[in-house]
Design a protein around this motif. Structure first.
Motif, short mmCIF file in Angstrom:
data_model
loop_
_atom_site.label_atom_id
_atom_site.label_comp_id
_atom_site.label_asym_id
_atom_site.label_seq_id
_atom_site.Cartn_x
_atom_site.Cartn_y
_atom_site.Cartn_z
N TYR A 199 0.83 -1.20 0.00
CA TYR A 199 0.00 0.00 0.00
C TYR A 199 0.87 1.25 0.00
O TYR A 199 0.59 2.21 -0.74
N ARG A 200 1.91 1.27 0.83
CA ARG A 200 2.78 2.45 0.85
C ARG A 200 3.39 2.70 -0.51
O ARG A 200 3.45 3.85 -0.97
N MET A 201 3.87 1.66 -1.19
CA MET A 201 4.44 1.84 -2.53
C MET A 201 3.41 2.44 -3.48
O MET A 201 3.70 3.38 -4.24
N ALA A 202 2.18 1.92 -3.43
CA ALA A 202 1.14 2.44 -4.31
C ALA A 202 0.78 3.88 -3.96
O ALA A 202 0.53 4.70 -4.84
N ARG A 203 0.77 4.18 -2.68
CA ARG A 203 0.45 5.55 -2.27
C ARG A 203 1.51 6.52 -2.76
O ARG A 203 1.19 7.58 -3.31
N GLU A 204 2.79 6.16 -2.58
CA GLU A 204 3.88 7.06 -2.94
C GLU A 204 4.05 7.21 -4.44
O GLU A 204 4.61 8.22 -4.90
N SER A 205 3.61 6.23 -5.22
CA SER A 205 3.79 6.29 -6.67
C SER A 205 2.53 6.67 -7.43
O SER A 205 2.61 7.19 -8.55
N LEU A 206 1.34 6.45 -6.84
CA LEU A 206 0.09 6.69 -7.54
C LEU A 206 -0.94 7.47 -6.73
O LEU A 206 -1.41 8.53 -7.16
N LEU A 207 -1.26 6.97 -5.56
CA LEU A 207 -2.42 7.48 -4.84
C LEU A 207 -2.24 8.91 -4.34
O LEU A 207 -3.22 9.65 -4.20
N ASP A 208 -0.99 9.31 -4.09
CA ASP A 208 -0.73 10.69 -3.66
C ASP A 208 -0.84 11.68 -4.81
O ASP A 208 -0.88 12.89 -4.58
N PHE A 209 -0.90 11.19 -6.04
CA PHE A 209 -0.87 12.07 -7.21
C PHE A 209 -2.14 12.00 -8.05
O PHE A 209 -2.39 12.90 -8.86
N ALA A 210 -2.92 10.96 -7.89
CA ALA A 210 -4.15 10.80 -8.66
C ALA A 210 -5.34 11.11 -7.74
O ALA A 210 -5.41 10.59 -6.63
N PRO A 211 -6.28 11.95 -8.18
CA PRO A 211 -7.41 12.34 -7.32
C PRO A 211 -8.49 11.25 -7.22
O PRO A 211 -9.65 11.47 -7.56
N ILE A 212 -8.08 10.09 -6.75
CA ILE A 212 -9.03 9.00 -6.54
C ILE A 212 -9.72 9.21 -5.19
O ILE A 212 -9.04 9.39 -4.19
N PRO A 213 -11.03 9.22 -5.15
CA PRO A 213 -11.70 9.41 -3.86
C PRO A 213 -11.27 8.35 -2.85
O PRO A 213 -11.14 7.17 -3.20
N PRO A 214 -11.02 8.75 -1.61
CA PRO A 214 -10.59 7.78 -0.59
C PRO A 214 -11.54 6.59 -0.48
O PRO A 214 -11.09 5.47 -0.19
N GLY A 215 -12.82 6.81 -0.71
CA GLY A 215 -13.79 5.72 -0.62
C GLY A 215 -13.68 4.72 -1.74
O GLY A 215 -14.32 3.66 -1.70
N ASN A 216 -12.86 5.02 -2.75
CA ASN A 216 -12.64 4.10 -3.87
C ASN A 216 -11.37 3.28 -3.72
O ASN A 216 -11.01 2.52 -4.61
N ILE A 217 -10.67 3.46 -2.60
CA ILE A 217 -9.41 2.77 -2.36
C ILE A 217 -9.61 1.79 -1.21
O ILE A 217 -9.95 2.19 -0.10
N PHE A 218 -9.38 0.52 -1.48
CA PHE A 218 -9.64 -0.53 -0.50
C PHE A 218 -8.32 -1.19 -0.12
O PHE A 218 -7.79 -2.01 -0.85
#
Length: 229
Positions: A81-100
């Motif tokens: 999850y940390r890898m995905a957050r640092e490479s994608l989730l911190d930069f793409a405006p995906i609603p938090p409710g769409n991330i599981f």
């Protein structure tokens, strides 16, 4: 089902293009793009480029799940999850409710049961017997493991559950992982592989006579792609 094998000389570009194409097609056809992210080192530059080049992709229609997770907190350096957050989730405006996220910080059996229940709840919204990913990304280790389905581990025999906790003796630890029933329910599964050390294993799997865990990935009603860099 005959897999598609793509040999790439521009691996990150081709992988990003594959994801973006799948996203746009899924959103156009079904209004939502459901993708399971792979962990490890290989996907990080792909996720960064996806976030940077998505253009007008409607991120609010992207739903993120994870194919496996280490039994660590989400800020641990080993966390998928940390890898995905640092490479994608911190930069793409995906609603938090769409991330599981898989809760790697709680006891393994509880984490697997929790994720199983969450995916079942999501599947019920679509009247599906099992959650169906539009695109499920996988890697493969030099021992032929994929997700956290390692050779000789009990999760390989799972035929009913979607998510299991799996003890991995080589690391003396548990992992949380998708099981084959969920993986093989996907509309499209794509292996993202780089490295000459994996070529002999891929050749054996494609020849149809391999006992490696990755060889048992075979979508029942979907596509299978091997993108090789």
């Amino acid at each position: 089902m005959t897999p598609e094998v793509l040999h790439s000389t521009s691996f990150v570009d081709d992988a990003t293009r594959l994801i973006l194409t799948a996203a746009r097609e899924s959103i156009a056809e079904r209004g939502l793009f459901r993708i399971a992210l792979s962990g490890g080192r290989t996907p990080a530059p792909i996720y960064r480029q996806w976030a940077a080049t998505a253009g007008d992709l409607p991120w609010d229609r992207v739903q993120i799940t994870f194919g496996d997770e280490r039994c660590v907190p989400p800020d641990d350096e080993q966390s998928n999850y940390r890898m995905a957050r640092e490479s994608l989730l911190d930069f793409a405006p995906i609603p938090p409710g769409n991330i599981f996220r898989i809760q790697g910080e709680i006891p393994p059996e509880e984490a697997a049961a929790d994720y199983e229940a969450r995916l079942a709840q999501l599947a019920s919204r679509f009247d599906e017997p099992r959650y169906r990913h539009d695109l499920l990304l996988l890697g493969m280790g030099p021992d032929g493991h994929t997700a956290s389905l390692f050779p000789g581990t009990t999760a390989l025999a799972e035929q009913t559950r979607n998510v299991v906790h799996n003890f991995v003796p080589k690391f003396d630890t548990y992992r949380i992982t998708y099981a084959y029933p969920l993986i093989n329910a996907s509309r499209h599964v794509c292996f993202l592989l780089q490295g000459a050390d994996k070529k002999p294993i891929v050749e054996q799997i494609l020849a149809g006579h391999s006992d490696f865990p990755a060889a048992r990935v075979s979508p029942a009603d979907g596509r299978l792609t091997w993108l090789l860099g």
